[in-house]
Enzyme design. Structure first.
Site, PDB file in Angstrom:
ATOM      1  CB  SER A  20      26.436 -31.394 -21.282  1.00  0.00           C
ATOM      2  OG  SER A  20      26.277 -29.994 -21.120  1.00  0.00           O
ATOM      3  CE  LYS A  69      30.934 -27.118 -11.886  1.00  0.00           C
ATOM      4  NZ  LYS A  69      29.659 -27.048 -11.146  1.00  0.00           N
ATOM      5  CG  ASP A 105      27.379 -24.152 -10.283  1.00  0.00           C
ATOM      6  OD1 ASP A 105      26.622 -24.219 -11.276  1.00  0.00           O
ATOM      7  OD2 ASP A 105      28.439 -24.790 -10.202  1.00  0.00           O
ATOM      8  N   GLY A 131      31.586 -29.518  -5.082  1.00  0.00           N
ATOM      9  CA  GLY A 131      31.599 -28.133  -5.527  1.00  0.00           C
ATOM     10  C   GLY A 131      30.254 -27.450  -5.445  1.00  0.00           C
ATOM     11  N   GLY A 236      15.852 -29.488  -9.890  1.00  0.00           N
ATOM     12  CA  GLY A 236      17.093 -28.827 -10.267  1.00  0.00           C
ATOM     13  C   GLY A 236      17.040 -27.992 -11.523  1.00  0.00           C
TER      14      GLY A 236
END
Length: 273
Positions: A20, A69, A105, A131, A236
């Site tokens: 992350s 999520k 998002d 998701g 991204g």
């Protein structure tokens, strides 16, 4: 960065979190805005225990990532409209023990795309049915984009297409879709499997806008192929930073320092490669 009795605590909740880059991005944002706050990684499979800890310890806000999520939704006091519609939360605010869930998002993807193209009336093919695909699909549908969903698993793909009110196309037949925009939302091609690509070259047409939501590596194999085919490519990083910027705004009420956040992620990517 100073840490004292007044330091606000934020973090990311998920499993695994070894790669992350959210801590690097958000700590850079706090530093740039002179905020006495720190952002940590809370790797856990015990989501209910984690939510109790957020309330008990006064953690001011968290990012929520895989696999939590959707599972986090019933544990919150309130879920914002878009997140409820999508069925996924990636951001939680804590106001004196009241936890509210949001989905940034979708906002992140929209802002990244709007930097490269006009969306209204365009046709889009989304690859994936997780998701991220769901969040992006609902946001684009609400902004006048005609959608098609393609996925390796027919069941999940058909379910998402039904929820979005659009067409499902098996991945093997997706090359027949005439699309202005192509969005890849699966993990295929992510570090350390940079040699992988989920689609064939003939699915990508000259002039098409191709977005891969993966940001590590910045240029995936898909984007390399797309560039060679004459497509406009969007990596991204933009979506990741924009969704983080929206999180920062929700937590602090301040405008996010986009430049500092982008530079922090770029620096972290160079260190990790």
């Amino acid at each position: 960065m100073r840490v004292d009795q007044k330091t606000e605590l934020y973090g990311v909740v998920g499993h695994p979190l070894g790669h992350s880059l959210s801590p690097a991005m958000h700590n850079a944002a706090f530093s740039a805005r002179g905020r006495n706050a720190v952002y940590l990684a809370f790797e856990t499979g015990d989501l209910e225990g984690c939510i109790r800890g957020i309330r008990a310890l006064g953690i001011r806000g968290v990012s929520v990532t895989l696999p939590h999520k959707s599972a986090v939704i019933p544990l919150l006091d309130e879920v914002h409209g878009l997140a409820k519609q999508i069925g996924a939360v990636n951001t939680v605010t804590n106001d004196q023990g009241r936890l509210v869930g949001y989905n940034t998002d979708a906002v992140g993807a929209l802002k990244a795309l709007e930097e490269g193209m006009e969306l209204l009336g365009k046709t889009c093919l989304i690859i994936g049915a997780g998701g991220a695909a769901r969040a992006i699909g609902f946001m684009l549908r609400n902004h006048g984009v005609h959608l098609n969903i393609s996925n390796r698993s027919h069941g999940r793909g058909e379910n998402l297409a039904h929820a979005l009110g659009c067409r499902f196309v098996p991945l093997k037949k997706a090359k027949g879709i005439e699309a202005d925009l192509f969005i890849q939302t699966t993990p295929v091609g992510m570090y350390p499997h940079e040699d992988q690509c989920i689609v064939s070259r003939d699915m990508l047409k000259k002039g098409m806008v191709v977005m891969d939501i993966i940001y590590n590596p910045l240029e995936t194999k898909l984007l390399k192929i797309a560039r060679d085919r004459g497509c406009l490519t969007i990596h991204g990083l933009g979506m990741f930073v924009h969704q983080g910027a929206e999180q920062f705004r929700l937590w602090t009420g301040l405008e996010a320092p986009l430049k500092a956040m982008t530079q922090a992620v770029e620096k972290a990517l160079k260190v990790n490669t």
